[in-house]
Design an enzyme around this catalytic site. Structure first.
Site, mmCIF file in Angstrom:
data_model
loop_
_atom_site.group_PDB
_atom_site.id
_atom_site.type_symbol
_atom_site.label_atom_id
_atom_site.label_comp_id
_atom_site.label_asym_id
_atom_site.label_seq_id
_atom_site.Cartn_x
_atom_site.Cartn_y
_atom_site.Cartn_z
ATOM 1 N N SER A 195 44.867 41.048 41.103
ATOM 2 C CA SER A 195 43.757 41.338 40.181
ATOM 3 C C SER A 195 42.515 41.897 40.875
ATOM 4 O O SER A 195 41.399 41.718 40.393
ATOM 5 C CB SER A 195 43.352 40.080 39.384
ATOM 6 N N ARG A 196 42.710 42.523 42.019
ATOM 7 C CA ARG A 196 41.589 43.085 42.806
ATOM 8 C C ARG A 196 40.591 42.015 43.257
ATOM 9 O O ARG A 196 39.453 42.327 43.585
ATOM 10 C CB ARG A 196 40.849 44.184 42.018
ATOM 11 N N MET A 197 41.041 40.748 43.236
ATOM 12 C CA MET A 197 40.166 39.660 43.709
ATOM 13 C C MET A 197 40.503 39.402 45.185
ATOM 14 O O MET A 197 40.959 38.326 45.565
ATOM 15 C CB MET A 197 40.356 38.407 42.848
#
Ligand SMILES: Cc1cc2nc3c(=O)[nH]c(=O)nc-3n(C[C@H](O)[C@H](O)[C@H](O)COP(=O)(O)O)c2cc1C
Length: 218
Positions: A195-197
């Site tokens: 999640s691009r985290m």
């Protein structure tokens, strides 16, 4: 070219979780970076020691190019180059550089940012002796970053150097070639997460030469 409309527009790599947490980091930036470099070599990535070296000229105009990392220790990160090249014109003018190791296949990246200086002649000699003879001759033959009239002119230059040292067992270190040390002020380690985290952990040295580990938002 608008890449969103290109043929790979639907392809988004969602990185598998490869968490980077404070507790699992090595105690120093250089042990952590050495460990990641060893992982890149173990994974048989092409040119695992390659790093993209960014410099700026005195007007702030940036340039980047790939160089090979030759050493990592508590002082910093070393690469070798021609001291009269464009990169060194920038480095001697600003005294700062940034280098990025793009280990994309491992979903990892590391940045080293800090001041630069030449390494000692004795240390340069160590790197020089580890170079194949052909690469040593190439370093003598090339006026790196300068305009040359043709490929033929370069080949002639190499041939003339080859003849000059034909009977010399140890090719001497050219005065214009050697190691450059980047003494980091910050070293950041990045791993791709879902999640691009992503995880970003940064070692930063303060004015008292104390190192701190801090987390950055992705
Ligand atoms: C994989 C790879 C490794 C390279 N390693 C070096 C290196 O260690 N030292 C170097 O001076 N140039 C190296 N080069 C060439 C540089 O990228 C660059 O073309 C050259 O240093 C001249 O840069 P400059 O004109 O900005 O000074 C490498 C290029 C590639 C693609």
């Amino acid at each position: 070219m608008v890449l969103q409309n290109g043929p790979r527009s639907g392809v988004r790599v969602d990185y598998p979780d490869s968490a980077l947490d404070e507790a699992s980091m090595a105690p120093t930036w250089w042990q952590q970076l050495s460990s990641w470099l060893a992982d890149a070599a173990q994974a048989e990535l092409p040119e695992p020691t390659a790093m993209v070296l960014a410099t700026a000229d005195p007007e702030g105009r940036p340039s980047s190019r790939t160089v090979l990392c030759k050493a990592i220790d508590e002082r910093g990160v070393v690469f070798c180059t021609n001291y009269t090249s464009n990169k060194c014109h920038d480095l001697w003018a600003t005294r700062y550089a940034c280098a990025t190791f793009p280990w994309i296949a491992l979903h990892r990246q590391a940045h080293v940012r800090g001041s630069v200086e030449r390494v000692s002649a004795a240390e340069t000699a160590l790197y020089w002796r580890a170079r194949p003879r052909e690469a040593q001759l190439g370093a003598w033959a090339s006026t790196q970053s300068r305009v040359v009239p043709s490929r033929q002119a370069l080949d002639n230059s190499y041939e003339s150097v080859r003849r000059r040292y034909a009977d010399v067992e140890q090719v001497p270190v050219p005065p214009h070639w050697g190691g450059v040390l980047i003494r980091p002020e910050t070293v950041e380690f990045w791993t791709g997460r879902a999640s691009r985290m992503h995880d970003r952990l940064r070692f930063r040295v303060d004015d008292d030469r104390q190192w701190h580990l801090e987390r950055l938002a992705p």
